[in-house]
Design an enzyme around this catalytic site. Structure first.
Site, PDB file in Angstrom:
ATOM      1  N   ILE A   8       0.826  -1.207   0.000  1.00  0.00           N
ATOM      2  CA  ILE A   8       0.000   0.000   0.000  1.00  0.00           C
ATOM      3  C   ILE A   8       0.865   1.263   0.000  1.00  0.00           C
ATOM      4  CG2 ILE A   8      -1.940  -1.160   1.051  1.00  0.00           C
ATOM      5  CD1 ILE A   8      -1.187   0.089   3.720  1.00  0.00           C
TER       6      ILE A   8
ATOM      7  N   GLU B 201       2.482   1.259  12.300  1.00  0.00           N
ATOM      8  CA  GLU B 201       1.634   2.041  13.195  1.00  0.00           C
ATOM      9  C   GLU B 201       2.412   2.800  14.269  1.00  0.00           C
ATOM     10  OE1 GLU B 201      -1.562   1.304  12.310  1.00  0.00           O
ATOM     11  OE2 GLU B 201      -1.483  -0.740  11.551  1.00  0.00           O
TER      12      GLU B 201
END
Length: 730
Positions: free
Chosen positions: A496, A691
């Site tokens: 991504i 993250e």
């Protein structure tokens, strides 16, 4: 593991220019074993980089689709109610229009289909006349061109019967209920009330974060068509296999009938991970009804209206400590928005369960059902708003104790999971804190607020510690040892924009003990088998585990084994045999800000993050991920805020003109680096990096703003109107 002596190479299913495979070099003779060192741990540019910068890469909306028709979405202009009438006569008479799909003629969907949290009414589009939230798709106009579809959509006439709505969120909302225990039960360890009563110092404060959108550069787009009995899909998503399974469930198809490809994704941040996006649901409906390929691409405004966001949170944190800074109790209550259409868990209390030692810990998670679009994961779900609350409260505790915030954190380092009691697989937070403080120059900091200035500007520094859960989830991979000495590695991974192709190529090269140039990697196709999506910082870890398992089987073959042959690995059993432990990545973020009290302007001057993220596959790509995450945390701290008009219930800033994000001028000197780390339970020793960069940054910035101004801001974003001083005094 399964092996087939002459298994064929998996089909690439992608355009040669997309970088789905890597160009090979002249290969050594078949069967040669030359251990390659340095594939993992070496900084290498992205394999698909040249194709991206020259425009050769095709994203979902760029893929050729032959005679594909185009669908244009019409969304609700009311927040709650029912459709009284849809007049499509004018639209149907316009040039190129093939038809209009609405609740009267749309294919019926499986109401039990959903995501990890159960049935998701957010996916069940055009099934009835109900309007459950503003921006709900109410029709799809299909025409030969996108321009014709858009023009016809503007000619549709929809009238509504409006009903009262509720979008007012708070911790005390009367409809508040206990949240799902999807990630485990709420924690109760020790006597919280007793420990708070015995504490020398108690912090008891509320912290609020707004709705936030994973506004990726690439809008959501899907093209669907039937090839015989097989549904073919090109979509922008974070996990083709899981999306294919969701499509099959939603449309009541055999999973083998559905193939989903997502070769290149221009960012996701969680917004492309929640089951099926509206563009995909509507494209499949349209191709089924009109028997031709149909492409649906959302506009930026439609993305804001129809694609999941991070929910607003309202959190109360109570921390009690002795005079020496030893924590007695942590009591963390977190409320968050959910939709009445679907359940979800924003696990804000995760860090309170794992980060610090305390005699008593209690966490409570509360869901507040509202008339809104179903929220879902955005980068660092739960932990990102949760860390803002916890780490702000820890800074407030240090202030009231008159203690260095760094020392307070070091003094409360646990030896085992504070709630679970489980051992840590590897815990390197202290190293992050100490090395970050050294590089930042923390030792010279005057911990008193509002003591440093430069002309009219106030200068402050702050820090935050954090963690994010690490681990792998079941995935499969197949490796074909080719006759020319190269290897075709097939895994249902998704890139991504993170550089997954490059990282997985290095993992495969190391596991097979060959040069990366011998690896041809196939990803982003549901036909490649079950695989976890790019989410939760578990994508690369999960895919790498499967690749290393398959590579071990390849290496076990005799050097003279006949080629080609294919082996595969499924990690489900190996993961199930792992001993229970707490597994996390860790970071410490240090920040310097300037504040102009006369204008309220906050500028981040410097950000430093030290990270313990296991063995680093590619320092260049990992550092890029972490720097990007820190910039997203900066954007959260100072800019991002989904705003609703209480008079209408609708978003008033659903575009990039109104929804502010960090721009180049906002990005300071950002440094991200690693401390030596390794995950002992993982065959490659790696953890996720996607993250952790975002999670602690907003708290570090908020703490720095307090240090600069002496005012504690407990509501994000830290807007100028919240900082502005009527009579600034140095």
């Amino acid at each position: 593991m399964n092996a087939s002596p002459t298994g064929p190479s998996p089909s690439p299913g992608g355009h040669p220019a997309t970088g789905a495979g890597t160009a090979g070099t002249t290969a050594p003779p078949a069967g040669t074993r030359q251990p390659h060192r340095g594939a993992v741990g070496t900084a290498r540019p992205r394999i698909e980089g040249p194709a991206k910068v020259t425009g050769a890469v095709r994203y979902a909306a760029d893929e050729p689709a032959g005679d594909a028709a185009h669908g244009w979405v019409l969304t609700s202009t009311v927040t709650r109610g029912r459709i009284r009438e849809i007049d499509a006569s004018a639209a149907l008479a316009m040039p190129g229009v093939l038809g209009v799909i609405d609740h009267r003629n749309a294919p019926r969907l499986n109401p039990e289909a959903g995501s990890f949290f159960g049935p998701d009414g957010g996916m069940h589009l055009l099934q009835n006349d109900e309007i459950p939230h503003s921006g709900r798709p109410v029709a799809l106009v299909v025409a030969r061109t996108a321009e014709q579809a858009r023009s016809a959509a503007m000619a549709l006439r929809v009238t509504y019967d409006e009903e009262p709505y509720d979008v007012d969120f708070s911790l005390e909302h009367p409809a508040a209920r206990p949240a799902t225990s999807f990630f485990g039960e709420d924690a109760t360890v020790g006597d919280v009330e007793g420990e708070l009563a015995a504490s020398e110092v108690v912090v008891d404060e509320r912290y609020l974060t707004p709705e936030a959108h994973g506004a990726a550069m690439e809008p959501h787009s899907a093209t669907a068509w039937w090839e015989g009995e097989r549904l073919q899909i090109i979509d922008s998503n974070q996990g083709p296999f899981l999306v294919a399974m969701t499509v099959a469930a939603l449309f009541r198809l055999d999973p083998k009938q559905v193939r989903v490809r997502s070769q290149h994704v221009g960012g996701g941040f969680g917004s492309k991970s929640g089951g099926c996006g509206p563009q995909l649901v509507l494209a499949v409906m349209a191709t089924t009804m009109f028997d031709r390929p149909v492409r649906v691409t959302l506009t930026r405004s439609q993305v804001f209206q129809t694609v999941s966001m991070r929910p607003a949170t309202d959190q109360r944190v109570v921390i009690g400590a002795d005079a020496d800074g030893r924590l007695r109790a942590i009591d963390h209550t977190a409320a968050f928005e959910v939709s009445k259409l679907a359940d979800y868990l924003e696990n804000c209390t995760e860090l309170s369960n794992t980060l610090y030692a305390a005699r008593a810990i209690r966490t409570r998670r509360t869901a507040v059902p509202l008339d809104i679009l179903p929220p879902y994961s955005v980068r660092g779900p739960g932990a990102t708003p949760g860390s803002f609350a916890l780490e702000s409260a820890m800074d407030e505790l240090a202030e009231r104790l008159g203690m260095d915030p760094l020392e307070l954190r070091l003094r409360n380092e646990p030896s085992a999971g504070p709630v679970s009691g489980l051992p840590f697989s590897r815990r390197n937070l202290v190293m992050c804190l100490r090395e970050g403080a050294r590089r930042f120059g923390w030792a010279t900091r005057d911990h008193r607020p509002r003591t440093r200035g430069e002309g009219r500007l106030l200068v402050g520094t702050g820090m935050a510690a954090t963690s994010f859960g690490a681990g792998a989830l079941p995935s499969t991979a197949a490796i074909t040892a080719e006759a020319d000495g190269t290897y075709t590695v097939a895994v249902g991974a998704s890139d991504i924009g993170t550089g997954a192709r490059t990282a997985l190529t290095a993992v495969a090269a190391e596991a097979l003990r060959v040069e990366p140039e011998r690896i041809r990697l196939l990803i982003a196709d549901s036909d490649l088998g079950p695989a976890w999506s790019a989410g939760g910082s578990r994508g690369t870890t999960s895919w790498s585990w499967a690749i290393t398992g398959a590579a071990a089987e390849v290496r076990s073959r005799p050097d003279g084994a006949a080629r080609p042959f294919t082996v595969s690995c499924d990690t489900t059993q190996a993961l199930g045999e792992l001993p229970p432990m707490e597994r996390h990545s860790y970071s410490a973020v240090f920040c310097e800000v300037t504040v102009d009290p006369a204008t309220g302007e906050v500028r981040v001057r410097r950000l430093l993050g030290m990270f313990a993220v296991g063995r680093v596959i590619n320092p260049l790509l990992a550092r890029s991920q972490l720097v990007g995450g820190m910039i997203m945390g900066l954007s959260m701290a100072l800019h991002e805020e989904g705003v609703r008009d209480r008079a209408t219930g609708r978003h008033v800033n659903g575009d990039f003109a109104g929804y502010h994000i960090a721009a180049h001028a906002d990005v300071p000197d950002v440094e991200a680096d690693f401390v030596p780390d390794d995950e002992p339970g993982d065959p490659s020793g790696i953890k996720g990096v996607g993250e952790i960069g975002t999670v602690g940054t907003a708290a570090a910035i908020a703490n720095a703003v307090w240090h600069a101004t002496g005012r504690r801001l407990r509501t994000l974003p830290i807007r100028p109107d919240r900082v502005l001083e009527e009579r600034p005094v140095r």
